[in-house]
Design a protein around this motif. Structure first.
Motif, PDB file in Angstrom:
ATOM      1  N   SER A  35       0.836  -1.204   0.000  1.00  0.00           N
ATOM      2  CA  SER A  35       0.000   0.000   0.000  1.00  0.00           C
ATOM      3  C   SER A  35       0.872   1.256   0.000  1.00  0.00           C
ATOM      4  O   SER A  35       0.408   2.330  -0.381  1.00  0.00           O
ATOM      5  CB  SER A  35      -0.947  -0.001   1.200  1.00  0.00           C
ATOM      6  N   GLY A  36       2.127   1.118   0.407  1.00  0.00           N
ATOM      7  CA  GLY A  36       3.053   2.253   0.355  1.00  0.00           C
ATOM      8  C   GLY A  36       3.318   2.742  -1.065  1.00  0.00           C
ATOM      9  O   GLY A  36       3.677   3.896  -1.271  1.00  0.00           O
ATOM     10  N   PHE A  96       8.171  -2.480  -1.336  1.00  0.00           N
ATOM     11  CA  PHE A  96       8.631  -1.151  -1.732  1.00  0.00           C
ATOM     12  C   PHE A  96       8.892  -0.312  -0.483  1.00  0.00           C
ATOM     13  O   PHE A  96       9.783   0.524  -0.458  1.00  0.00           O
ATOM     14  CB  PHE A  96       7.556  -0.516  -2.606  1.00  0.00           C
ATOM     15  N   THR A  97       8.105  -0.554   0.543  1.00  0.00           N
ATOM     16  CA  THR A  97       8.287   0.101   1.846  1.00  0.00           C
ATOM     17  C   THR A  97       8.303  -0.978   2.928  1.00  0.00           C
ATOM     18  O   THR A  97       7.967  -2.133   2.660  1.00  0.00           O
ATOM     19  CB  THR A  97       7.122   1.076   2.175  1.00  0.00           C
ATOM     20  N   PRO A  98       8.660  -0.597   4.151  1.00  0.00           N
ATOM     21  CA  PRO A  98       8.622  -1.583   5.247  1.00  0.00           C
ATOM     22  C   PRO A  98       7.208  -1.820   5.767  1.00  0.00           C
ATOM     23  O   PRO A  98       7.038  -2.442   6.814  1.00  0.00           O
ATOM     24  CB  PRO A  98       9.489  -0.932   6.337  1.00  0.00           C
ATOM     25  N   SER A 114      -7.610  11.448   3.559  1.00  0.00           N
ATOM     26  CA  SER A 114      -6.539  11.889   2.659  1.00  0.00           C
ATOM     27  C   SER A 114      -5.436  10.843   2.634  1.00  0.00           C
ATOM     28  O   SER A 114      -5.386   9.947   3.482  1.00  0.00           O
ATOM     29  CB  SER A 114      -5.960  13.210   3.163  1.00  0.00           C
ATOM     30  N   ALA A 115      -4.531  10.986   1.662  1.00  0.00           N
ATOM     31  CA  ALA A 115      -3.394  10.060   1.570  1.00  0.00           C
ATOM     32  C   ALA A 115      -2.597  10.055   2.869  1.00  0.00           C
ATOM     33  O   ALA A 115      -2.172   9.002   3.359  1.00  0.00           O
ATOM     34  CB  ALA A 115      -2.515  10.431   0.385  1.00  0.00           C
ATOM     35  N   LEU A 151      -2.495   3.245   8.467  1.00  0.00           N
ATOM     36  CA  LEU A 151      -1.903   1.942   8.155  1.00  0.00           C
ATOM     37  C   LEU A 151      -0.576   1.715   8.861  1.00  0.00           C
ATOM     38  O   LEU A 151      -0.199   0.562   9.104  1.00  0.00           O
ATOM     39  CB  LEU A 151      -1.681   1.800   6.648  1.00  0.00           C
ATOM     40  N   ASN A 152       0.153   2.799   9.156  1.00  0.00           N
ATOM     41  CA  ASN A 152       1.496   2.624   9.710  1.00  0.00           C
ATOM     42  C   ASN A 152       1.601   2.884  11.203  1.00  0.00           C
ATOM     43  O   ASN A 152       2.476   2.351  11.857  1.00  0.00           O
ATOM     44  CB  ASN A 152       2.495   3.521   8.964  1.00  0.00           C
ATOM     45  N   LYS A 153       0.665   3.672  11.756  1.00  0.00           N
ATOM     46  CA  LYS A 153       0.802   4.035  13.172  1.00  0.00           C
ATOM     47  C   LYS A 153      -0.359   3.566  14.039  1.00  0.00           C
ATOM     48  O   LYS A 153      -0.217   3.449  15.252  1.00  0.00           O
ATOM     49  CB  LYS A 153       0.913   5.571  13.300  1.00  0.00           C
ATOM     50  N   GLN A 154      -1.531   3.300  13.436  1.00  0.00           N
ATOM     51  CA  GLN A 154      -2.711   2.955  14.245  1.00  0.00           C
ATOM     52  C   GLN A 154      -3.095   1.493  14.095  1.00  0.00           C
ATOM     53  O   GLN A 154      -4.084   1.041  14.674  1.00  0.00           O
ATOM     54  CB  GLN A 154      -3.923   3.805  13.811  1.00  0.00           C
ATOM     55  N   SER A 155      -2.376   0.760  13.264  1.00  0.00           N
ATOM     56  CA  SER A 155      -2.822  -0.582  12.889  1.00  0.00           C
ATOM     57  C   SER A 155      -1.987  -1.665  13.575  1.00  0.00           C
ATOM     58  O   SER A 155      -1.486  -1.458  14.671  1.00  0.00           O
ATOM     59  CB  SER A 155      -2.769  -0.723  11.358  1.00  0.00           C
TER      60      SER A 155
END
Ligand SMILES: Nc1ncnc2c1ncn2[C@@H]1O[C@H](COP(=O)(O)OP(=O)(O)O)[C@@H](O)[C@H]1O
Ligand SMILES: Nc1ncnc2c1ncn2[C@@H]1O[C@H](COP(=O)(O)OP(=O)(O)O)[C@@H](O)[C@H]1O
Lengths: 410, 410
Positions: free
Chosen positions: A246-247, B229-231, B259-260, B267-271
């Protein structure tokens, strides 16, 4: 019983007739380009093919044309509309509400429409088709059969994403899965072919068509599947990208300023075999160009097959074993090359392909075993038939419903 | 040789000293909250622990504090700055350009900064750290060691997403993978423990920390990995969601107007464990609450382990077999429960856990075998040590570089 099966798409109407007295004499019809120029009907049945242009019109006109074609004296399908005893409707999304086929009434129809946000391209059209069909066939029962319902048995560890749990609880964001009718049909057909009961098997079913998904079926129940909240997740498909970080989306929004709609178009219409190969979304053409030495086409082919292989491995791990592996749909039934490449290295999991049987298996209408006689896992090519599954579910729902009504009456 | 290893984060500086004369007497230091109040330094070494508050300041002050701590007469690490003979820098993203460790010059530094769009949270800080370190240690060689480099050996069918091929060719969108230093280190350590060479093995390495990834290592080369592509891709992590249908993002943008940037934060901090459990991103707390009967914590735990299991299956399929399975990092080394749950049902792939060894294995600093004696696959708990890997790569790069220079001089 004579069941009419309907599948209403954005500008198309597919229909089939199943007569329980002649279960193999199925009639299939297809009206395309509804609402635009060049509307066309093609109908195939035991008495031959009927094909003609239709004047421009909407769904009402398309239903009229269908009825005429079914009653065409040469086609000899039905004499009059009243010969139809039930109508089965393919509905894409059942959400969390519809976990099995259901007799349609106004409440059910409203429920299907309420699920439109989950399937904006399908449920509204499915509902419109139901409404039109109830007008044309007011006296018979209509049944909704859902493409998601087979996956209602997924355990929570398979359907949950790693999101905050209110996204599941309140917003219904979970893996729903699709192609349920196909996965269900081929697993039942495979069990019958092997003269055993579905609940005796661990099955992985690979539906590889222009849309593609893999399903893990443990003792007859779907326990995981590669499509998720939408039909865009999982395998690489004709024009869909399948699994992606998704990144990447955040990156494209940030660096290229792509809008949500543009990203949606990119991932669903410009990607997949078409995007990777730069040639075509049709696996036959991709295979041809790969054979001819085109590097991108070869990469597309290998990437497609590699992902199928990984899902097979993942689902064997998920079920703790495998008895039967199934290939179905256009690519799964048609491409010996894809099947062989997808299974490379899976000998370690008890999957032994018979190269000759595999090459011979393509394109037929019969179920074919393509594993070697000593293979611990039985590998089958099984032609899918979603329409037949809808007809069966329709009849099953009506008899169950009849049982309930009569027992309540006592 | 005395190597200083540096890892510069957004408000932290981690450093280690490796002395080839006393390879086990490593010193580790950590300065946190740089640039805000409460800046603090903690340093651990064979002579004990040093901990104190620092006045507010930036990276220059932090480097000064590090030097003082290293030269502290009680700590007895080094007498003067000139004792440092080389500096190894952890750099997160090497893109397609840096496929191995490299001696830093101005061109390399510019190259690292050019990759900032790929790792906006890391590469700019890594570059700033390099710049500061070159000012403080101008006379010694500096080496950049990349967390992505180990995965440069991925074949194209594993690194390609299903996007149009110009997204790879022109924009560099592909699976890069991370945790390369850890996966590389534990695979080498496992081979040494088993008294064999890495290239004799098919290995799956599970790095389960607050970030988590799985890696398939075939004959010493990374052939697939779950971060992309990202961690953010792959496993469920402390606060990251991992694999998710990209259609969910489109749905949230459409129905909630996120928003993006908001989606990125979600997805990265709350999940991840935090979001699913609603309790904590720390696996210890999630396990405690699950034990105490909390349904969400149990779901988080099961979903986390299930995804590990599926990746193990997928990578066995990818490599066509498995010899060694490794667990490492905080959760991998610490949680016998997670290891046992992740391996449920994998007996069919030759993975036989010894329950007792598994329970006994947690928390140590030694490599421990937790598979049964008859297990075809050897399962190991291997403590990771990314800093040591950086020190080694630094020395290796310098000796290779020295060889090249001297041979060119001849
Ligand atoms: N013989 C074949 N070899 C390879 N691919 C085939 C073959 N026949 C059909 N296909 C592929 O199958 C796809 C359609 O599959 P199908 O199951 O009919 O599609 P849908 O998912 O649209 O119902 C086509 O895009 C084509 O690429
Ligand atoms: N004994 C343990 N049991 C379960 N989880 C643990 C244990 N010890 C540490 N952890 C988990 O490991 C995570 C940190 O792992 P670590 O590898 O140190 O992290 P990082 O990825 O930040 O380097 C913590 O979030 C914690 O949940």
């Amino acid at each position: 019983e004579c069941v009419l099966v309907l599948n209403c798409g954005s500008s198309s109407l597919k229909y089939s007739i199943f007569d329980t007295r002649n279960p193999d004499d199925t009639v299939h019809g297809h009206i395309e380009s509804i609402g635009t120029y060049g509307t066309r009907l093609v109908q195939r049945g035991p008495k031959g093919v009927l094909a003609h242009e239709l004047p421009q019109g909407g769904y009402a006109e398309a239903f009229g044309a269908m009825l005429s074609a079914l009653m065409d004296p040469h086609a000899q399908v039905i004499r009059e509309a009243s010969a139809i005893s039930a109508v089965g409707h393919r509905v894409v999304h059942g959400g969390r509400k519809f976990t099995g086929a259901v007799l349609i009434d106004d409440v059910v129809l409203a429920g299907i429409e309420l699920l439109s946000p989950l399937a904006p391209l399908h449920n509204p059209l499915n509902a419109a088709g139901i409404r039109e069909a109830r007008r044309v066939f007011p006296a018979v029962p209509h049944v909704a059969v859902f493409d998601t319902a087979f996956h209602a048995t997924l355990p929570s560890h398979a359907y949950l994403y790693g999101l905050p749990n209110e996204y599941y609880e309140d917003k219904g964001i979970r893996r729903y899965g699709f192609h349920g009718l196909s996965h269900n049909y081929v697993s039942l057909a495979a069990a019958r072919f092997l003269k055993r009961r579905p609940r005796e098997f661990k099955i992985v079913s690979c539906h590889l068509g222009s849309g593609a998904s893999v399903c893990a079926i443990d003792h007859g129940r779907s326990v995981d599947t590669s499509m998720g909240f939408t039909p865009g997740e999982g395998l690489i498909m004709g024009t869909r990208c399948g699994d992606i970080d998704s990144g990447v989306l955040a990156f494209l929004a940030r660096t290229e300023g792509l809008s949500a709609a543009q990203i949606d178009d990119l991932l669903n219409k410009q990607s997949g075999l078409f995007g990777l190969s730069g040639i075509s979304s049709d696996m036959r053409e991709v295979e041809q160009e790969a054979d001819a030495g085109d590097a991108e086409a070869l990469a597309a082919l290998k990437t497609f097959c590699y992902r199928v292989r990984k899902y097979i491995g993942a689902y064997i791990a998920a079920m703790g074993g495998l008895d039967v592996l199934i290939f179905t749909a256009g690519i799964g039934q048609g491409s010996a090359g894809v099947r062989a490449t997808a299974l490379q290295g899976l000998r370690c999991m008890g999957i032994l392909l018979d190269e000759e049987r595999n090459r011979a298996a393509s394109g037929g209408t019969e179920i074919t075993r393509i594993s070697s006689d000593t293979s611990p896992v039985t590998v089958l090519v099984v032609p899918t038939d979603e329409e037949r599954m809808i007809a069966r579910e329709t009849l099953r729902t009506l008899s169950r419903d009849y049982l309930v009504r009569t027992s309540e009456a006592c």
